[in-house]
Scaffold this active site. Structure first.
Site, PDB file in Angstrom:
ATOM      1  N   LYS A   1      31.897  11.702 -11.374  1.00 41.25           N
ATOM      2  CA  LYS A   1      33.055  12.519 -11.199  1.00 41.25           C
ATOM      3  C   LYS A   1      32.367  13.834 -10.350  1.00 41.25           C
ATOM      4  O   LYS A   1      31.445  14.631 -10.791  1.00 41.25           O
ATOM      5  CB  LYS A   1      33.297  13.214 -12.637  1.00 41.25           C
ATOM      6  CG  LYS A   1      34.383  14.210 -12.491  1.00 41.25           C
ATOM      7  CD  LYS A   1      35.088  14.648 -13.818  1.00 41.25           C
ATOM      8  CE  LYS A   1      36.190  15.546 -13.887  1.00 41.25           C
ATOM      9  NZ  LYS A   1      36.027  16.553 -13.154  1.00 41.25           N
TER      10      LYS A   1
ATOM     11  N   ARG B   1      40.271  17.527  -4.605  1.00 37.87           N
ATOM     12  CA  ARG B   1      40.967  16.183  -4.679  1.00 37.87           C
ATOM     13  C   ARG B   1      41.856  15.969  -3.296  1.00 37.87           C
ATOM     14  O   ARG B   1      42.498  16.841  -3.197  1.00 37.87           O
ATOM     15  CB  ARG B   1      41.707  16.070  -5.769  1.00 37.87           C
ATOM     16  CG  ARG B   1      42.401  14.501  -6.139  1.00 37.87           C
ATOM     17  CD  ARG B   1      42.966  14.402  -7.476  1.00 37.87           C
ATOM     18  NE  ARG B   1      43.426  13.283  -7.643  1.00 37.87           N
ATOM     19  CZ  ARG B   1      44.013  12.699  -8.797  1.00 37.87           C
ATOM     20  NH1 ARG B   1      43.673  13.526  -9.858  1.00 37.87           N
ATOM     21  NH2 ARG B   1      44.254  11.672  -9.014  1.00 37.87           N
TER      22      ARG B   1
ATOM     23  N   GLU C   1      37.598  12.300  -3.549  1.00 38.35           N
ATOM     24  CA  GLU C   1      37.035  13.993  -3.908  1.00 38.35           C
ATOM     25  C   GLU C   1      36.219  14.132  -2.638  1.00 38.35           C
ATOM     26  O   GLU C   1      35.428  13.831  -2.300  1.00 38.35           O
ATOM     27  CB  GLU C   1      36.263  13.894  -5.166  1.00 38.35           C
ATOM     28  CG  GLU C   1      35.858  15.230  -5.793  1.00 38.35           C
ATOM     29  CD  GLU C   1      36.950  15.852  -6.580  1.00 38.35           C
ATOM     30  OE1 GLU C   1      38.099  15.322  -6.595  1.00 38.35           O
ATOM     31  OE2 GLU C   1      36.841  17.130  -7.026  1.00 38.35           O
TER      32      GLU C   1
ATOM     33  N   LYS D   1      37.942  11.980 -18.869  1.00 37.32           N
ATOM     34  CA  LYS D   1      36.844  12.759 -18.044  1.00 37.32           C
ATOM     35  C   LYS D   1      35.819  12.803 -19.257  1.00 37.32           C
ATOM     36  O   LYS D   1      36.008  13.123 -20.244  1.00 37.32           O
ATOM     37  CB  LYS D   1      36.937  13.874 -17.635  1.00 37.32           C
ATOM     38  CG  LYS D   1      37.684  14.777 -18.156  1.00 37.32           C
ATOM     39  CD  LYS D   1      38.565  15.747 -17.338  1.00 37.32           C
ATOM     40  CE  LYS D   1      39.478  16.677 -17.956  1.00 37.32           C
ATOM     41  NZ  LYS D   1      40.423  17.603 -17.452  1.00 37.32           N
TER      42      LYS D   1
HETATM   43  P1  AMP Z   1      39.410  17.881 -13.845  1.00 36.06           P
HETATM   44  O1  AMP Z   1      39.908  18.801 -12.934  1.00 36.06           O
HETATM   45  O2  AMP Z   1      38.262  18.285 -14.657  1.00 36.06           O
HETATM   46  O3  AMP Z   1      40.697  17.772 -14.985  1.00 36.06           O
HETATM   47  O4  AMP Z   1      39.260  16.531 -13.523  1.00 36.06           O
HETATM   48  C1  AMP Z   1      39.880  15.917 -12.908  1.00 36.06           C
HETATM   49  C2  AMP Z   1      39.625  15.927 -11.551  1.00 36.06           C
HETATM   50  O5  AMP Z   1      38.137  15.502 -11.206  1.00 36.06           O
HETATM   51  C3  AMP Z   1      40.510  15.115 -10.334  1.00 36.06           C
HETATM   52  O6  AMP Z   1      41.592  15.824 -10.015  1.00 36.06           O
HETATM   53  C4  AMP Z   1      39.756  15.134  -9.244  1.00 36.06           C
HETATM   54  O7  AMP Z   1      39.835  16.073  -8.501  1.00 36.06           O
HETATM   55  C5  AMP Z   1      38.346  14.739  -9.701  1.00 36.06           C
HETATM   56  N1  AMP Z   1      37.660  13.623  -9.645  1.00 36.06           N
HETATM   57  C6  AMP Z   1      36.181  13.653  -9.395  1.00 36.06           C
HETATM   58  N2  AMP Z   1      35.712  12.228  -9.266  1.00 36.06           N
HETATM   59  C7  AMP Z   1      36.647  11.629  -9.537  1.00 36.06           C
HETATM   60  C8  AMP Z   1      36.895  10.221  -9.764  1.00 36.06           C
HETATM   61  N3  AMP Z   1      36.002   9.515  -9.738  1.00 36.06           N
HETATM   62  N4  AMP Z   1      37.945   9.843 -10.081  1.00 36.06           N
HETATM   63  C9  AMP Z   1      38.971  10.564 -10.386  1.00 36.06           C
HETATM   64  N5  AMP Z   1      39.091  12.098 -10.327  1.00 36.06           N
HETATM   65  C10 AMP Z   1      37.897  12.471  -9.898  1.00 36.06           C
END
Ligand code: AMP
Length: 608
Positions: free
Chosen positions: A260, A265, A310, A432
Site C-alpha cells: 500500500k 491515487r 498510486e 487495507k
Molecule cells: P485509504 O486512503 O487509507 O483509505 O486507503 C485507500 C487508498 O490507498 C487508495 O485510494 C489508494 O490511493 C491507496 N493505495 C495505495 N496502494 C494501493 C494498492 N496497491 N491498491 C489499492 N489502493 C492503494
C-alpha cells in the site's frame, strides 16, 4: 407527445428556483429526494441532463474539468450593471453577507420598474448563457462573460437572481449529495429495488446528467448504453479496514497482498491520441503530472487502457520514497510544474487495469485483471507494478507486511482474487492493513556522514545523498541508519565535495559498519542535525542490527537535514544506536497507547 416537445422549449427557470428554495429549506435527505422527484417529473426529457447539472451547480459533469467560477469582482459588476447601483455599494453588501446570491436577490427586489421587454427566463437560456460563461476564453472574454451574466439578471426575478448569481461564481451549494440525486432518479424512473442499477450507471460514468438522460429516454433499459469509456473516469473502488492480517485472510482466504503506497491515487486513461489523469475525486490532474504522462507513453505503447495506480515521489538519488508533501505543492499550479516534476518526480505504481482496447475488465476477477496488467505494462522507472504476494498464510503475510514497511510503504492492501472491480463501492473485497499509528519523532538527531552517493540529474557534479550513521559506543563503531538527500540548499549541496574532500578514504573506514556501498567513503567526522518522521526496521541498515528483528537494523524514515552542521560535536557525540533503539521502543509503546508515551495518531490528513 406534442405538448411535451413544446414544453421542451418552455421549461421555466422559475420552476428550478422554486425547487432550489425548497431544497435549501431542509437538510433531510428524504425531503430533498421528494423535492427532486417533483421537479424531475415535470422536466422535459430533452432538458433533463441540463437540469441535473444546474442542480449540481454546474453546466458539465465534474470530470470535464470546466468550472463555473466567474471572478467575484466581475460578478459584482454584473449585478451593478443589471441594477444600476454603483459597484462600491454592491461590494460592501457582498462583504457584509458573503453571499452574492443574497445580494443579487435583494438588489433586484428594489428595482422599481420592470423592463417592458423582460421575458421570463427559460432553462435553455440560463443554461446556454452559463455554458458560455464557463467556456469563453481569449481576448474580450471577460467583457463577454459580464454581459452574459447581466443579461440573465435583467430578466430574472429576485429569487432566480439568487441562484443564478451563486451558480455563476461556483457557489451553488444546495447541499444535495450526488447519491440523493441518484435516489431521486431511481424514484422517478424506476422502482426502489432498481436503485442499485441507477447507482451503478453513475459509478461507471461519473455523470448524473447522462444517467438522467438515459433514464428519461428509455427507462432502465437506457442504462445498458452507459459503459466504461476512455476519457471519462469511473468512480474509484474503496477499501474496508480490519485490524489483523489473520482476520483479513480468514475473510478472503487466499488473497493477493499488495504494497500500500502512500501517495496519490491516479486513474490513467491512456489513449492512442492522448493521456488523461484523474484523481480519486475524479478531478482532471493531467497537467500536474507531466512525468507520469511521459512515462505512460513508454510503458503502454500503442494500446488503449484505463489503469489505476498510486503516484509516489521517489528520490532519484537515494531511490527511496519521499513524503507526499513534496508533491502536494503542485496542486492547483499552472506554472512551475515542469520544474517541480524534475525536482521531485513521482513514479506510478500500477495496481489495476479496468479497460483494455475497448473491453471493460471491471467485471472480470482480480486475478485476471492483474495478469492483464502484468502483460500490458512495460515497467520503467516512471511506471512500475505494485508489488504483490499471494498467500493464505498469516505468517507469510506478516513477513510481507514488514517488507512493505521497510520499502517505505504504509502497509498492505489485501484483495480478493475473485472480486470484480466495484466502482464507487466500499467493501470487504479490498481490505487495507496499515502500519500502526506511530509517534512522530519530535526530537532531532545528530548523525555522522560516513559516505556519499554521486548525484544524478540536477545534482550531477555533487553528492546526491549522504550515507549517515549513528554511534555504537560499546563497539566504538558507526553504523548506518539512513541516506540523507533532503533539506540541503543548493549552495550547501554543491559545496559538499569541497567540505568532505579532506575526509575521503578509499574504502569503508575501519570504524564504519555498512552493507550499502556508497560511491565515496568518508572518515567519520562531520555531524549533521537531522529530523526524521519515525524509526523503522530496515534490512539494509546496520544500526542496532538484530536488536529488534534478526537480520534487520533501524532506519530513520524521511530524514531531512535541518541545515545545522554540528561542528560543536565530535563524531562520538552523535546520537547513539542505543538512543535510536530507545526511540524506536518508545514509538512502539506510543502505538499501543501505553503511559509515558506521547501517542499521536498519524492517519492520513486528507482524502487524497
Ligand atoms: P485509504 O486512503 O487509507 O483509505 O486507503 C485507500 C487508498 O490507498 C487508495 O485510494 C489508494 O490511493 C491507496 N493505495 C495505495 N496502494 C494501493 C494498492 N496497491 N491498491 C489499492 N489502493 C492503494
Amino acid at each position: 407527445m406534442r405538448g411535451r416537445t413544446l414544453a421542451a422549449h418552455d421549461m421555466r427557470y422559475a420552476a428550478l428556483a422554486d425547487a432550489y428554495e425548497r431544497l435549501e429549506a431542509t437538510t433531510k435527505r428524504l425531503e430533498m429526494t421528494d423535492v427532486l422527484v417533483a421537479l424531475l417529473r415535470v422536466v422535459p426529457r430533452e432538458q433533463i441532463d441540463r437540469v441535473v447539472y444546474l442542480t449540481q451547480g454546474r453546466v458539465f459533469p465534474d470530470y470535464a474539468g470546466i468550472e463555473l467560477g466567474l471572478a467575484e469582482k466581475l460578478a459584482i459588476r454584473g449585478i451593478a450593471l443589471a441594477t444600476g447601483r454603483p459597484d462600491a455599494e454592491i461590494t460592501s453588501l457582498w462583504k457584509a453577507s458573503g453571499d452574492l446570491g443574497a445580494v443579487a436577490e435583494a438588489e433586484l427586489a428594489k428595482r422599481t420598474q420592470t423592463t417592458l421587454s423582460s421575458e421570463p427566463l427559460t432553462v435553455a437560456r440560463v443554461y446556454e448563457n452559463l455554458k458560455e460563461i464557463a467556456t469563453a476564453a481569449g481576448t474580450g472574454s471577460q467583457e463577454r462573460k459580464l454581459r452574459l451574466f447581466a443579461d440573465l439578471l435583467n430578466d430574472a426575478s429576485p429569487r432566480e437572481a439568487r441562484y443564478i448569481a451563486r451558480t455563476v461564481v461556483g457557489k451553488m451549494r444546495l447541499g444535495v449529495a450526488d447519491m440523493t440525486i441518484v435516489d431521486a432518479l431511481a424514484a422517478t424512473f424506476a422502482t426502489k429495488e432498481e436503485r442499485d442499477r441507477v447507482e451503478r450507471a453513475y459509478n461507471v460514468s461519473s455523470d448524473l446528467g447522462e444517467v438522467a438522460k438515459a433514464l428519461a429516454a428509455e427507462g432502465l433499459a437506457g442504462l445498458a448504453g452507459i459503459r466504461l469509456r476512455l476519457g471519462r473516469p469511473l468512480r474509484s473502488m474503496l477499501a474496508e479496514r480490519l485490524e489483523t492480517l489473520e482476520e483479513i485472510l480468514e475473510r478472503l482466504g487466499t488473497a493477493a497482498l499488495e504494497y500500500k503506497y502512500d501517495g496519490l491515487r491516479v486513474q490513467a486513461h491512456v489513449g492512442r491520441d492522448g493521456i488523461e489523469l484523474f484523481s480519486r475525486q475524479l478531478e482532471r490532474i493531467t497537467g500536474q503530472f507531466p512525468e507520469i504522462v511521459d512515462a505512460l507513453r513508454t510503458a503502454v505503447p500503442g494500446r488503449e487502457a484505463i489503469l489505476e495506480g498510486e503516484a509516489v515521489p521517489v528520490d532519484a538519488n537515494t531511490g527511496e520514497f519521499l513524503p507526499f508533501q513534496e508533491v502536494s505543492r503542485r496542486r492547483g499550479r499552472k506554472t512551475d510544474v515542469e520544474r517541480m516534476a524534475r525536482e521531485f518526480p513521482v513514479s506510478l505504481f500500477a495496481f489495476d487495469c479496468l479497460l483494455l482496447d475497448g473491453e471493460d475488465l471491471t467485471t472480470r476477477p482480480y486475478a485476471d485483471r492483474r495478469k492483464t496488467l502484468e502483460g500490458l505494462v512495460r515497467e520503467t522507472d516512471g511506471v512500475r507494478l505494485a508489488t504483490v504476494r499471494t498467500t493464505a498464510d498469516p505468517r507469510e503475510a506478516e513477513a510481507f507486511f514488514d517488507k512493505a514497511l521497510q520499502a517505505g510503504c504504509e502497509g498492505l492492501m489485501a484483495k480478493s482474487l475473485t472480486s470484480t472491480y466495484e466502482a464507487g463501492a466500499r467493501g470487504f473485497q479490498w481490505i487495507k492493513f496499515k502500519r500502526e499509528y506511530s509517534a512522530a519523532l519530535s526530537d532531532t538527531i545528530d548523525l555522522v556522514a560516513v559516505g556519499a552517493f554521486a548525484g544524478r540529474g540536477k545534482r550531477a557534479g555533487t553528492y546526491g545523498a549522504l550515507l549517515m550513521a549513528a554511534y555504537d559506543a560499546r563497539a566504538d563503531v558507526f553504523r548506518t541508519t539512513c541516506k540523507l538527500g533532503t533539506g540541503f540548499s543548493d549552495e550547501v549541496l554543491f559545496g559538499l565535495p569541497e567540505r568532505f574532500k579532506d575526509l575521503l578514504v578509499p574504502h569503508a573506514h575501519a570504524r564504519v559498519d555498512a552493507t550499502l556501498t556508497p560511491d565515496v567513503w568518508f572518515e567519520p567526522r562531520l555531524v549533521l542535525e537531522v529530523r526524521g518522521a519515525e524509526i523503522t526496521v530496515s534490512p539494509v541498515h546496520t544500526c542496532a542490527r538484530d536488536a529488534v528483528r534478526p537480520g534487520a537494523g533501524l532506519a530513520v524514515r524521511f530524514p531531512r537535514f535541518t541545515g545545522r552542521w554540528r561542528d560543536d560535536k565530535r563524531a562520538e557525540d552523535a546520537t547513539t544506536q542505543d538512543e535510536l533503539l530507545a526511540m524506536y521502543r518508545g514509538q512502539q509503546k506510543a502505538v499501543r497507547g501505553e503511559p509515558g508515551s506521547a501517542a499521536r495518531p498519524e492517519g492520513r490528513s486528507q482524502d487524497r
